[in-house]
Write an enzyme that holds these catalytic residues in place. Structure first.
Site, PDB file in Angstrom:
ATOM      1  N   TYR A  74      -2.503  -1.152   9.920  1.00  0.00           N
ATOM      2  CA  TYR A  74      -2.377  -1.393   8.487  1.00  0.00           C
ATOM      3  C   TYR A  74      -0.933  -1.181   8.019  1.00  0.00           C
ATOM      4  O   TYR A  74      -0.373  -2.007   7.299  1.00  0.00           O
ATOM      5  CB  TYR A  74      -3.329  -0.441   7.769  1.00  0.00           C
ATOM      6  CG  TYR A  74      -3.540  -0.726   6.307  1.00  0.00           C
ATOM      7  CD1 TYR A  74      -4.110  -1.926   5.885  1.00  0.00           C
ATOM      8  CD2 TYR A  74      -3.196   0.205   5.341  1.00  0.00           C
ATOM      9  CE1 TYR A  74      -4.324  -2.167   4.537  1.00  0.00           C
ATOM     10  CE2 TYR A  74      -3.413  -0.024   3.997  1.00  0.00           C
ATOM     11  CZ  TYR A  74      -3.984  -1.219   3.600  1.00  0.00           C
ATOM     12  OH  TYR A  74      -4.194  -1.452   2.265  1.00  0.00           O
ATOM     13  N   SER A  96       0.866  -1.179   0.000  1.00  0.00           N
ATOM     14  CA  SER A  96       0.000   0.000   0.000  1.00  0.00           C
ATOM     15  C   SER A  96       0.901   1.226   0.000  1.00  0.00           C
ATOM     16  O   SER A  96       2.093   1.130   0.344  1.00  0.00           O
ATOM     17  CB  SER A  96      -0.855   0.003   1.267  1.00  0.00           C
ATOM     18  OG  SER A  96      -1.490   1.250   1.446  1.00  0.00           O
TER      19      SER A  96
HETATM   20  N1  NAP Z   1      -8.265   0.253  -2.610  1.00  0.00           N
HETATM   21  C1  NAP Z   1      -7.213   0.923  -2.164  1.00  0.00           C
HETATM   22  O1  NAP Z   1      -7.180   2.168  -2.217  1.00  0.00           O
HETATM   23  C2  NAP Z   1      -6.044   0.203  -1.587  1.00  0.00           C
HETATM   24  C3  NAP Z   1      -4.992   0.983  -1.087  1.00  0.00           C
HETATM   25  C4  NAP Z   1      -3.884   0.352  -0.580  1.00  0.00           C
HETATM   26  C5  NAP Z   1      -3.793  -1.017  -0.593  1.00  0.00           C
HETATM   27  N2  NAP Z   1      -4.819  -1.777  -1.049  1.00  0.00           N
HETATM   28  C6  NAP Z   1      -4.663  -3.228  -1.014  1.00  0.00           C
HETATM   29  O2  NAP Z   1      -5.163  -3.813  -2.199  1.00  0.00           O
HETATM   30  C7  NAP Z   1      -5.577  -5.166  -1.927  1.00  0.00           C
HETATM   31  C8  NAP Z   1      -6.952  -5.386  -2.521  1.00  0.00           C
HETATM   32  O3  NAP Z   1      -7.883  -4.569  -1.838  1.00  0.00           O
HETATM   33  P1  NAP Z   1      -9.113  -3.865  -2.579  1.00  0.00           P
HETATM   34  O4  NAP Z   1      -8.939  -2.417  -2.463  1.00  0.00           O
HETATM   35  O5  NAP Z   1      -9.333  -4.482  -3.889  1.00  0.00           O
HETATM   36  O6  NAP Z   1     -10.314  -4.231  -1.555  1.00  0.00           O
HETATM   37  P2  NAP Z   1     -11.464  -5.343  -1.609  1.00  0.00           P
HETATM   38  O7  NAP Z   1     -12.350  -5.129  -2.765  1.00  0.00           O
HETATM   39  O8  NAP Z   1     -12.039  -5.337  -0.242  1.00  0.00           O
HETATM   40  O9  NAP Z   1     -10.662  -6.676  -1.871  1.00  0.00           O
HETATM   41  C9  NAP Z   1     -10.020  -7.402  -0.857  1.00  0.00           C
HETATM   42  C10 NAP Z   1     -10.095  -8.845  -1.240  1.00  0.00           C
HETATM   43  O10 NAP Z   1      -9.346  -9.627  -0.293  1.00  0.00           O
HETATM   44  C11 NAP Z   1     -10.154 -10.728   0.076  1.00  0.00           C
HETATM   45  N3  NAP Z   1      -9.802 -11.271   1.386  1.00  0.00           N
HETATM   46  C12 NAP Z   1      -9.806 -10.642   2.583  1.00  0.00           C
HETATM   47  N4  NAP Z   1      -9.461 -11.519   3.553  1.00  0.00           N
HETATM   48  C13 NAP Z   1      -9.265 -12.722   2.935  1.00  0.00           C
HETATM   49  C14 NAP Z   1      -8.910 -14.000   3.383  1.00  0.00           C
HETATM   50  N5  NAP Z   1      -8.682 -14.261   4.692  1.00  0.00           N
HETATM   51  N6  NAP Z   1      -8.773 -15.004   2.478  1.00  0.00           N
HETATM   52  C15 NAP Z   1      -9.005 -14.760   1.172  1.00  0.00           C
HETATM   53  N7  NAP Z   1      -9.369 -13.572   0.676  1.00  0.00           N
HETATM   54  C16 NAP Z   1      -9.481 -12.561   1.561  1.00  0.00           C
HETATM   55  C17 NAP Z   1     -11.578 -10.201   0.058  1.00  0.00           C
HETATM   56  O11 NAP Z   1     -12.479 -11.291   0.019  1.00  0.00           O
HETATM   57  P3  NAP Z   1     -13.934 -11.211   0.684  1.00  0.00           P
HETATM   58  O12 NAP Z   1     -14.802 -10.551  -0.351  1.00  0.00           O
HETATM   59  O13 NAP Z   1     -14.281 -12.648   0.928  1.00  0.00           O
HETATM   60  O14 NAP Z   1     -13.809 -10.399   1.935  1.00  0.00           O
HETATM   61  C18 NAP Z   1     -11.553  -9.374  -1.207  1.00  0.00           C
HETATM   62  O15 NAP Z   1     -11.767 -10.166  -2.351  1.00  0.00           O
HETATM   63  C19 NAP Z   1      -5.505  -5.334  -0.406  1.00  0.00           C
HETATM   64  O16 NAP Z   1      -4.295  -6.003  -0.065  1.00  0.00           O
HETATM   65  C20 NAP Z   1      -5.462  -3.900   0.110  1.00  0.00           C
HETATM   66  O17 NAP Z   1      -4.822  -3.786   1.355  1.00  0.00           O
HETATM   67  C21 NAP Z   1      -5.952  -1.176  -1.555  1.00  0.00           C
END
Ligand code: NAP
Length: 276
Positions: A156, A143
């Site tokens: 985080y 991140s």
């Molecule tokens: N969006 C941003 O601005 C942002 C910024 C910095 C970093 N990130 C990083 O990007 C990555 C993706 O996040 P996103 O923004 O796309 O959010 P998101 O839509 O909430 O996606 C997160 C995904 O991780 C899955 N997940 C969570 N816990 C899990 C587990 N124990 N086993 C398997 N799958 C699991 C969730 O599945 P469920 O649907 O089953 O919960 C979901 O599919 C994450 O690592 C996040 O920290 C995002």
């Protein structure tokens, strides 16, 4: 760019939503075979159904990334079935913007299991396969909070700094073995992560910010930069996200911005309102 992915075997964790889903779709557009991994069988089946136009290049895996055996089985099954594993996207993760005083020890454990152990398991079980092939590219999602510390994100940032550090070390360690490592540092990408909280309680404004970057554009940029075999990949690429360079160099203006952010969040939090 597409040559880098065409005909290759990719596994994406957390592929049922957000960045994981968008990266999986972009990989398919660029000709890859994609194993979509998710912990919830219905959600991952639904995601695969939405991508059915890509036919037999779409596969699913049920994988809770906090469960060592499930990660091992998913990775080994992929390699056995497809004959190899070219890309592992350790993308699954949870957010954790929460005042320190409100975080329970259970919250710390949850976020470390989900954001750090998932990546350790993924790398641990993919490496023997990739070393055996003499090639592979592991892409770990950190991140912007893994290279600059936003106040009220101690949980985080702990996990994401860990992911950045580990991935960068391995990038140098395995460069001469044909294994590449990239660290994705997203900032403000429009996904459901903003609607969730570590403990299910609202600690702030759980809305996607108006200025969040479109997830499809983020996925395309990620794959472009991964194909260039970049190490740290900040998404989006703009002057705001570049502030991390100033932070690392001790830039006083960036320091002042972080103190200001902390004051604003603390003030809003103490008033009982939202703070971000
Ligand atoms: N969006 C941003 O601005 C942002 C910024 C910095 C970093 N990130 C990083 O990007 C990555 C993706 O996040 P996103 O923004 O796309 O959010 P998101 O839509 O909430 O996606 C997160 C995904 O991780 C899955 N997940 C969570 N816990 C899990 C587990 N124990 N086993 C398997 N799958 C699991 C969730 O599945 P469920 O649907 O089953 O919960 C979901 O599919 C994450 O690592 C996040 O920290 C995002």
């Amino acid at each position: 760019m597409d040559e880098y992915y065409n005909g290759k075997i990719s596994l994406v964790t957390g592929a049922n939503s957000g960045i994981g889903y968008a990266v999986a779709e972009e990989l398919l557009k660029r000709g890859s075979v994609v194993y979509l991994a998710g912990r919830n069988p219905e959600k991952i089946a639904r995601a695969a159904a939405q991508l059915s136009t890509y036919g037999d290049r779409v596969h699913t895996l049920v994988m809770d990334v906090t469960e060592q055996e499930q990660v091992q089985q998913g990775i080994e099954k992929t390699a056995a079935e497809a004959g190899r594993l070219d890309f592992l996207f350790n993308n699954a993760g949870v957010g954790g913007t929460i005042p320190f005083e409100q975080a329970s020890l259970e919250d710390w454990k949850t976020i470390i299991d989900t954001n750090i152990w998932s990546v350790i398991y993924g790398v641990h079980f993919a490496m023997p396969i990739m070393l055996g092939q003499g090639s592979g590219h592991i892409v770990n999602t950190s991140s912007i909070a893994g290279i600059i510390p936003p106040p009220f994100q101690a949980l985080y940032s702990l996990t994401k700094y860990g992911v950045t550090g580990m991935t960068e070390c391995l990038k140098y360690e395995f460069a001469e073995k044909g294994i590449h490592f990239s660290t994705i540092c997203p900032a403000n990408i429009a996904t459901a992560i903003f609607n969730k909280s570590i403990d299910g309680k609202a600690h702030g404004d759980l809305r996607i910010p108006d200025d969040a970057y479109p997830v499809e554009k983020a996925a395309a940029l990620i794959l472009d930069r991964v194909a260039e075999q970049r190490g740290i990949i900040v998404v989006p690429e703009d002057p705001n996200t570049d502030a991390w360079r100033g932070y690392v160099l001790g830039d006083q203006e960036v320091e002042a911005q972080l103190y200001q952010m902390a004051r604003e969040r603390r003030e809003a939090f103490e008033k009982g309102g939202t703070y971000f």
